[in-house]
Design a protein around this motif. Structure first.
Motif, PDB file in Angstrom:
ATOM      1  N   PRO A   1      37.824  -2.657 -17.474  1.00 13.80           N
ATOM      2  CA  PRO A   1      37.205  -3.627 -17.365  1.00 13.80           C
ATOM      3  C   PRO A   1      38.089  -4.873 -16.596  1.00 13.80           C
ATOM      4  O   PRO A   1      38.936  -4.767 -16.219  1.00 13.80           O
ATOM      5  N   ASP A   2      37.236  -5.955 -16.206  1.00 20.20           N
ATOM      6  CA  ASP A   2      37.830  -7.441 -16.308  1.00 20.20           C
ATOM      7  C   ASP A   2      39.265  -7.969 -16.923  1.00 20.20           C
ATOM      8  O   ASP A   2      39.289  -7.471 -17.933  1.00 20.20           O
ATOM      9  N   GLY A   3      40.444  -8.144 -16.325  1.00 23.34           N
ATOM     10  CA  GLY A   3      41.331  -8.734 -16.990  1.00 23.34           C
ATOM     11  C   GLY A   3      42.596  -7.639 -17.230  1.00 23.34           C
ATOM     12  O   GLY A   3      43.379  -8.129 -17.290  1.00 23.34           O
ATOM     13  N   PHE A   4      42.083  -6.342 -16.494  1.00 21.02           N
ATOM     14  CA  PHE A   4      43.930  -5.518 -16.880  1.00 21.02           C
ATOM     15  C   PHE A   4      44.091  -5.633 -15.332  1.00 21.02           C
ATOM     16  O   PHE A   4      45.299  -4.942 -15.569  1.00 21.02           O
ATOM     17  N   ILE A   5      43.375  -4.909 -14.165  1.00 18.82           N
ATOM     18  CA  ILE A   5      44.191  -5.650 -12.573  1.00 18.82           C
ATOM     19  C   ILE A   5      43.900  -7.029 -12.478  1.00 18.82           C
ATOM     20  O   ILE A   5      42.864  -7.560 -12.260  1.00 18.82           O
ATOM     21  N   ASN A   6      45.291  -7.503 -11.959  1.00 19.29           N
ATOM     22  CA  ASN A   6      45.028  -9.297 -11.447  1.00 19.29           C
ATOM     23  C   ASN A   6      43.756  -8.689  -9.993  1.00 19.29           C
ATOM     24  O   ASN A   6      43.713  -8.424  -9.085  1.00 19.29           O
ATOM     25  N   ALA A   7      44.374 -10.431  -9.386  1.00 15.77           N
ATOM     26  CA  ALA A   7      42.863 -10.639  -8.681  1.00 15.77           C
ATOM     27  C   ALA A   7      43.272 -10.507  -7.392  1.00 15.77           C
ATOM     28  O   ALA A   7      42.053 -10.039  -6.353  1.00 15.77           O
ATOM     29  N   PRO A   8      44.665 -10.059  -6.613  1.00 15.69           N
ATOM     30  CA  PRO A   8      44.400  -9.785  -5.616  1.00 15.69           C
ATOM     31  C   PRO A   8      44.490  -8.316  -5.353  1.00 15.69           C
ATOM     32  O   PRO A   8      44.037  -7.217  -4.049  1.00 15.69           O
ATOM     33  N   ILE A   9      45.180  -7.012  -5.971  1.00 17.00           N
ATOM     34  CA  ILE A   9      45.072  -5.700  -6.238  1.00 17.00           C
ATOM     35  C   ILE A   9      43.495  -5.340  -6.738  1.00 17.00           C
ATOM     36  O   ILE A   9      42.874  -4.397  -6.196  1.00 17.00           O
ATOM     37  N   SER A  10      42.807  -6.312  -7.564  1.00 15.86           N
ATOM     38  CA  SER A  10      40.893  -6.015  -7.370  1.00 15.86           C
ATOM     39  C   SER A  10      40.247  -6.456  -6.035  1.00 15.86           C
ATOM     40  O   SER A  10      39.682  -5.888  -5.730  1.00 15.86           O
ATOM     41  N   ALA A  11      41.066  -7.304  -5.397  1.00 15.04           N
ATOM     42  CA  ALA A  11      40.487  -7.739  -4.149  1.00 15.04           C
ATOM     43  C   ALA A  11      40.877  -6.474  -3.251  1.00 15.04           C
ATOM     44  O   ALA A  11      40.066  -6.025  -2.267  1.00 15.04           O
ATOM     45  N   ALA A  12      42.267  -6.307  -3.261  1.00 13.67           N
ATOM     46  CA  ALA A  12      41.972  -5.100  -2.421  1.00 13.67           C
ATOM     47  C   ALA A  12      41.365  -3.238  -2.710  1.00 13.67           C
ATOM     48  O   ALA A  12      40.807  -2.866  -1.196  1.00 13.67           O
ATOM     49  N   THR A  13      41.475  -3.049  -3.382  1.00 13.73           N
ATOM     50  CA  THR A  13      40.845  -2.202  -4.216  1.00 13.73           C
ATOM     51  C   THR A  13      39.112  -2.592  -3.241  1.00 13.73           C
ATOM     52  O   THR A  13      38.131  -1.541  -3.568  1.00 13.73           O
ATOM     53  N   GLY A  14      38.427  -3.546  -4.524  1.00 15.46           N
ATOM     54  CA  GLY A  14      37.468  -4.120  -3.251  1.00 15.46           C
ATOM     55  C   GLY A  14      36.869  -3.195  -1.881  1.00 15.46           C
ATOM     56  O   GLY A  14      36.188  -2.750  -1.541  1.00 15.46           O
ATOM     57  N   VAL A  15      37.665  -3.852  -1.005  1.00 14.07           N
ATOM     58  CA  VAL A  15      38.048  -3.379   0.654  1.00 14.07           C
ATOM     59  C   VAL A  15      38.326  -1.796   0.892  1.00 14.07           C
ATOM     60  O   VAL A  15      37.385  -1.300   1.144  1.00 14.07           O
ATOM     61  N   VAL A  16      38.717  -1.033  -0.195  1.00 16.51           N
ATOM     62  CA  VAL A  16      39.529  -0.014   0.052  1.00 16.51           C
ATOM     63  C   VAL A  16      38.135   0.645  -0.281  1.00 16.51           C
ATOM     64  O   VAL A  16      37.154   1.321   0.387  1.00 16.51           O
ATOM     65  N   ALA A  17      36.774  -0.010  -1.356  1.00 19.63           N
ATOM     66  CA  ALA A  17      35.928   0.725  -1.883  1.00 19.63           C
ATOM     67  C   ALA A  17      34.478   0.612  -1.041  1.00 19.63           C
ATOM     68  O   ALA A  17      34.137   0.968  -0.672  1.00 19.63           O
ATOM     69  N   ALA A  18      34.591  -0.800  -0.757  1.00 21.67           N
ATOM     70  CA  ALA A  18      33.406  -1.501   0.625  1.00 21.67           C
ATOM     71  C   ALA A  18      33.797  -0.180   1.710  1.00 21.67           C
ATOM     72  O   ALA A  18      32.611  -0.170   2.374  1.00 21.67           O
ATOM     73  N   THR A  19      34.985  -0.054   2.561  1.00 20.60           N
ATOM     74  CA  THR A  19      35.079   0.689   3.590  1.00 20.60           C
ATOM     75  C   THR A  19      34.874   2.036   2.740  1.00 20.60           C
ATOM     76  O   THR A  19      34.404   2.842   4.080  1.00 20.60           O
TER      77      THR A  19
END
Length: 347
Positions: A4-22
């Protein structure tokens, strides 16, 4: 294992978002090579089936349940690149429509549940089919082991992500022990579902299972003391071997599972929810952005009968997932056909 939202902080959430999008971008290109007349009609159905089975939480320990992740099943049935897309479609639908899995955590969930499970499962599966006898039973056995290992692998991946981006100060060793322990048990359920499903499809239409391609040995005859290959029989055109029966059976099964059987699923929290509660990593969980969705929580708003509400939500989810997934996969299939067509040179 929906984070859910709130488990992982914003920088790492953004980083995994880049990984996922790639990974999704790479998978879109890779899926164009995997999708053909056999797999394209079934890829959307595989996504819908995973959605339906994920609604069926099964008990694994006292007060804990688990559900299918689906990466192994999708990779073996329709290919690893297409498998990543199948699970990603499911996660997107669940997050937007059903408030299941945070939207800011979508990158975490795709990385963990779509990428890790698919890559690990397919690598294990391919390694096993190379050393096992080339039989249908070997496909089922390899599917079981691949699915079994993919779930604790996802648990390890989540623990690593939480170690660098968790929003609470919790002992990572305790989180790792709890996550891996419970997800080994969940992996047994995942492995059973995956092996039964792959085995059922292999039994009736082995040509539709991506992971079973190229496993049939040529028959040989001894001629003048030498072994020679038996000429191949005239192949049945793909178009003549209708997928409609398998597709219809799969869709009906998915609708029944989501619309009826899901009512009897375990109500206990799943592995991640249980660990989060026990270890305190859910202290900063945030309200879901789609919590006001008419389908939030896998129920239809204003429908007071729990059985009817959950059943309708499941049927809607299957319908939306199969429609959305099929649109994506047919578009990719048409793109492959266009790329393969000869380009005219006339002016």
């Amino acid at each position: 294992m929906h984070v859910p939202d709130g488990f992982i902080n914003a920088p790492i959430s953004a980083a995994t978002g880049v990984v996922a999008a790639t990974a999704v971008a790479v998978s879109l290109r890779g899926a164009r090579r995997e999708l053909d007349e056999r797999t394209a009609p079934l890829a959307g159905l595989v996504a819908a089936f995973i959605f339906a089975v994920q609604m069926l939480n099964f008990p694994v320990a006292a007060g804990t349940s688990g559900h299918l992740l689906g990466g192994a099943l999708a990779a073996i049935l329709v290919g690893p690149f297409t498998g990543v897309l199948c699970v990603s479609v499911v996660l997107l639908m669940q997050g937007i429509l059903f408030a299941d899995g945070g939207l800011t955590a979508l990158g975490v969930n795709i990385t963990d549940m779509a990428i890790v499970t698919t890559v690990v499962a397919y690598a294990v599966f391919r390694g096993l089919v190379k050393v096992l006898p080339r039989t249908r039973r070997s496909i089922t056995t390899a599917s079981f082991v691949a699915a079994l290992l993919s779930v604790p692998a996802a648990a390890v991946a989540f623990t690593l992500i939480y170690a660098v981006g968790g929003t609470t100060d919790v002992s990572i060793g305790k989180v790792a022990t709890a996550m891996i322990g419970v997800h080994v048990l969940i992996g047994l359920g995942e492995a059973t579902i995956t092996a039964l499903t792959v085995g059922a499809v292999v039994a009736v239409r082995p040509d539709l299972v991506y992971g079973a391609r190229g496993l049939q040995r040529k028959l040989k005859l001894r001629v003048d003391g030498e072994l020679v290959d038996v000429p191949d029989a005239t192949p049945v055109p793909v178009a003549a071997r209708s997928h409609r029966g398998v597709w219809a059976a799969g869709l009906v099964t998915s609708l029944l599972l989501a619309g009826f059987v899901s009512f009897y699923a375990s109500a206990s929290p799943d592995g991640l929810e249980k660990v989060a509660t026990d270890k305190g990593i859910d202290r900063r969980v945030e309200k879901h952005a789609s919590s006001d969705s008419p389908l939030a929580g896998y129920g239809v708003r204003d429908v007071t009968d729990a059985r009817l509400s959950g059943g309708l939500a499941g049927v809607i989810g299957v319908g939306v997932t199969v429609a959305g997934g099929s649109a994506v996969f047919w578009a990719l299939r048409r793109r492959r056909s266009q790329d393969a067509s000869p380009v005219g040179t006339g002016l």
